[in-house]
Structures are given as C-alpha cells and as structure tokens.
Design a protein around this motif. Structure first.
Motif, PDB file in Angstrom:
ATOM      1  N   GLY A   3       7.062   3.651  -2.501  1.00 27.72           N
ATOM      2  CA  GLY A   3       6.208   3.707  -3.674  1.00 27.72           C
ATOM      3  C   GLY A   3       5.798   2.345  -4.203  1.00 27.72           C
ATOM      4  O   GLY A   3       5.232   2.257  -5.285  1.00 27.72           O
ATOM      5  N   VAL A   4       6.075   1.275  -3.462  1.00 25.90           N
ATOM      6  CA  VAL A   4       5.730  -0.082  -3.912  1.00 25.90           C
ATOM      7  C   VAL A   4       4.419  -0.514  -3.261  1.00 25.90           C
ATOM      8  O   VAL A   4       4.289  -0.483  -2.045  1.00 25.90           O
ATOM      9  CB  VAL A   4       6.845  -1.093  -3.583  1.00 25.90           C
ATOM     10  CG1 VAL A   4       6.393  -2.507  -3.912  1.00 25.90           C
ATOM     11  CG2 VAL A   4       8.115  -0.739  -4.336  1.00 25.90           C
ATOM     12  N   ASN A   5       3.481  -0.915  -4.085  1.00 30.21           N
ATOM     13  CA  ASN A   5       2.236  -1.486  -3.580  1.00 30.21           C
ATOM     14  C   ASN A   5       2.304  -3.009  -3.704  1.00 30.21           C
ATOM     15  O   ASN A   5       2.216  -3.716  -2.719  1.00 30.21           O
ATOM     16  CB  ASN A   5       1.030  -0.932  -4.333  1.00 30.21           C
ATOM     17  CG  ASN A   5      -0.278  -1.398  -3.735  1.00 30.21           C
ATOM     18  OD1 ASN A   5      -0.319  -2.084  -2.721  1.00 30.21           O
ATOM     19  ND2 ASN A   5      -1.373  -1.025  -4.358  1.00 30.21           N
TER      20      ASN A   5
ATOM     21  N   ALA B 170       0.811  -1.229   0.000  1.00 34.58           N
ATOM     22  CA  ALA B 170       0.000   0.000   0.000  1.00 34.58           C
ATOM     23  C   ALA B 170       0.842   1.275   0.000  1.00 34.58           C
ATOM     24  O   ALA B 170       0.413   2.299   0.528  1.00 34.58           O
ATOM     25  CB  ALA B 170      -0.964  -0.007   1.192  1.00 34.58           C
ATOM     26  N   ASN B 171       2.036   1.211  -0.579  1.00 41.65           N
ATOM     27  CA  ASN B 171       2.908   2.387  -0.696  1.00 41.65           C
ATOM     28  C   ASN B 171       3.249   3.013   0.658  1.00 41.65           C
ATOM     29  O   ASN B 171       3.542   4.198   0.735  1.00 41.65           O
ATOM     30  CB  ASN B 171       2.273   3.446  -1.610  1.00 41.65           C
ATOM     31  CG  ASN B 171       1.934   2.896  -2.968  1.00 41.65           C
ATOM     32  OD1 ASN B 171       2.778   2.343  -3.650  1.00 41.65           O
ATOM     33  ND2 ASN B 171       0.675   3.021  -3.372  1.00 41.65           N
ATOM     34  N   ASN B 172       3.206   2.215   1.737  1.00 45.12           N
ATOM     35  CA  ASN B 172       3.376   2.755   3.084  1.00 45.12           C
ATOM     36  C   ASN B 172       4.753   2.523   3.701  1.00 45.12           C
ATOM     37  O   ASN B 172       4.963   2.887   4.857  1.00 45.12           O
ATOM     38  CB  ASN B 172       2.329   2.146   4.025  1.00 45.12           C
ATOM     39  CG  ASN B 172       0.943   2.669   3.747  1.00 45.12           C
ATOM     40  OD1 ASN B 172       0.771   3.790   3.294  1.00 45.12           O
ATOM     41  ND2 ASN B 172      -0.051   1.844   4.002  1.00 45.12           N
ATOM     42  N   PHE B 173       5.708   1.924   2.960  1.00 45.91           N
ATOM     43  CA  PHE B 173       6.975   1.565   3.572  1.00 45.91           C
ATOM     44  C   PHE B 173       8.145   2.009   2.706  1.00 45.91           C
ATOM     45  O   PHE B 173       7.986   2.298   1.528  1.00 45.91           O
ATOM     46  CB  PHE B 173       7.039   0.046   3.796  1.00 45.91           C
ATOM     47  CG  PHE B 173       5.895  -0.455   4.638  1.00 45.91           C
ATOM     48  CD1 PHE B 173       5.927  -0.330   6.012  1.00 45.91           C
ATOM     49  CD2 PHE B 173       4.779  -1.033   4.049  1.00 45.91           C
ATOM     50  CE1 PHE B 173       4.871  -0.769   6.795  1.00 45.91           C
ATOM     51  CE2 PHE B 173       3.718  -1.483   4.817  1.00 45.91           C
ATOM     52  CZ  PHE B 173       3.769  -1.346   6.205  1.00 45.91           C
ATOM     53  N   THR B 174       9.324   2.057   3.303  1.00 54.43           N
ATOM     54  CA  THR B 174      10.514   2.449   2.554  1.00 54.43           C
ATOM     55  C   THR B 174      11.455   1.271   2.292  1.00 54.43           C
ATOM     56  O   THR B 174      12.224   1.293   1.342  1.00 54.43           O
ATOM     57  CB  THR B 174      11.303   3.553   3.282  1.00 54.43           C
ATOM     58  OG1 THR B 174      11.641   3.096   4.586  1.00 54.43           O
ATOM     59  CG2 THR B 174      10.470   4.826   3.382  1.00 54.43           C
ATOM     60  N   THR B 175      11.394   0.239   3.160  1.00 57.96           N
ATOM     61  CA  THR B 175      12.282  -0.917   3.026  1.00 57.96           C
ATOM     62  C   THR B 175      11.528  -2.205   3.342  1.00 57.96           C
ATOM     63  O   THR B 175      10.697  -2.226   4.246  1.00 57.96           O
ATOM     64  CB  THR B 175      13.477  -0.800   3.993  1.00 57.96           C
ATOM     65  OG1 THR B 175      14.122   0.452   3.800  1.00 57.96           O
ATOM     66  CG2 THR B 175      14.490  -1.910   3.761  1.00 57.96           C
TER      67      THR B 175
ATOM     68  N   ILE C 206      10.656  -7.943   7.751  1.00 53.88           N
ATOM     69  CA  ILE C 206      10.594  -6.619   8.374  1.00 53.88           C
ATOM     70  C   ILE C 206      10.219  -5.604   7.301  1.00 53.88           C
ATOM     71  O   ILE C 206      10.868  -5.539   6.249  1.00 53.88           O
ATOM     72  CB  ILE C 206      11.930  -6.212   9.017  1.00 53.88           C
ATOM     73  CG1 ILE C 206      12.331  -7.207  10.101  1.00 53.88           C
ATOM     74  CG2 ILE C 206      11.850  -4.794   9.564  1.00 53.88           C
ATOM     75  CD1 ILE C 206      13.722  -6.987  10.650  1.00 53.88           C
ATOM     76  N   VAL C 207       9.195  -4.818   7.557  1.00 52.65           N
ATOM     77  CA  VAL C 207       8.849  -3.706   6.682  1.00 52.65           C
ATOM     78  C   VAL C 207       8.894  -2.430   7.523  1.00 52.65           C
ATOM     79  O   VAL C 207       8.392  -2.375   8.625  1.00 52.65           O
ATOM     80  CB  VAL C 207       7.449  -3.867   6.024  1.00 52.65           C
ATOM     81  CG1 VAL C 207       7.482  -4.931   4.969  1.00 52.65           C
ATOM     82  CG2 VAL C 207       6.386  -4.172   7.031  1.00 52.65           C
TER      83      VAL C 207
END
Length: 106
Positions: free
Chosen positions: A75-77, A22-27, A104-105
């Motif tokens: 930016g990854v869903n 959902a585009n909510n994470f960086t790693t 881990i996200v």
C-alpha cells in the motif's frame, strides 16, 4: 561498498531519496553504510524510512558498519529514505558519504 551515494553534512536538514512504488510491492529492502572515502569516520549516519508520510524505520549507522533495512511496502506509493547526521559533541564540519546498495523490492 558500491551503490548510490550522497554527501551528508548537516544535522537537521535531511537529504532525501524518494521512490514511487505505485502500491505494487509488499517489502522494500536495502543496505546502507558510510563510504570509505567519507571525510570523517567519527560521524554517525541517521537513516529514516518513511512510507506515505508515516515513519517505517529509523536506524543509526556508524562508520565501518553496513546496516540491512527491510520495511513493509504494501500500500506504499511514496517511499522516502532520509539521511542526516546524528548530533554529537564533535564540532567539526566534516561530511560523510551515505551509500545505498542492494535494493530489493518484492
């Protein structure tokens, strides 16, 4: 190694785990390896990570090895982890168990 496991027995048709971030994470990070009760210890697992249709990483994981994988997730869903066997001269039909753990996200 404990975690989520699936049987991998083919070279060309990957087994896929798809996650919606959902585009909510960086790693996005995880460990991957072959289970001790895999039918073969001679096979090499190929792990391909795809984010929104773009390859983010690809690794070859032999038996008795735990590979740490970390990819950018900004930016990854749709994130896919694809598992196949590396093509080797060995003609046996033995399968392996691929195990994903320590996800881990952030």
């Amino acid at each position: 190694m404990s975690g989520i496991a699936t049987t991998i027995s083919s070279y060309g048709n990957p087994e896929t785990l798809e996650l919606r971030l959902a585009n909510n994470f960086t790693t996005f990070s995880f460990n991957v390896g072959q289970a001790n009760d895999s039918k073969s210890s001679d096979k090499i697992l190929v792990v391909r990570v795809v984010g929104n249709g773009k390859q983010l990483d690809v690794r070859k994981v032999p038996f008795n090895t735990i590979q740490e994988i970390s990819v950018p997730a900004k930016g990854v869903n749709a994130l896919k982890i694809e598992f196949t066997l590396d093509e080797t001269p060995s003609s046996d039909s033995k399968s392996i168990l691929a195990v994903v753990s320590d996800v881990i996200v952030d």
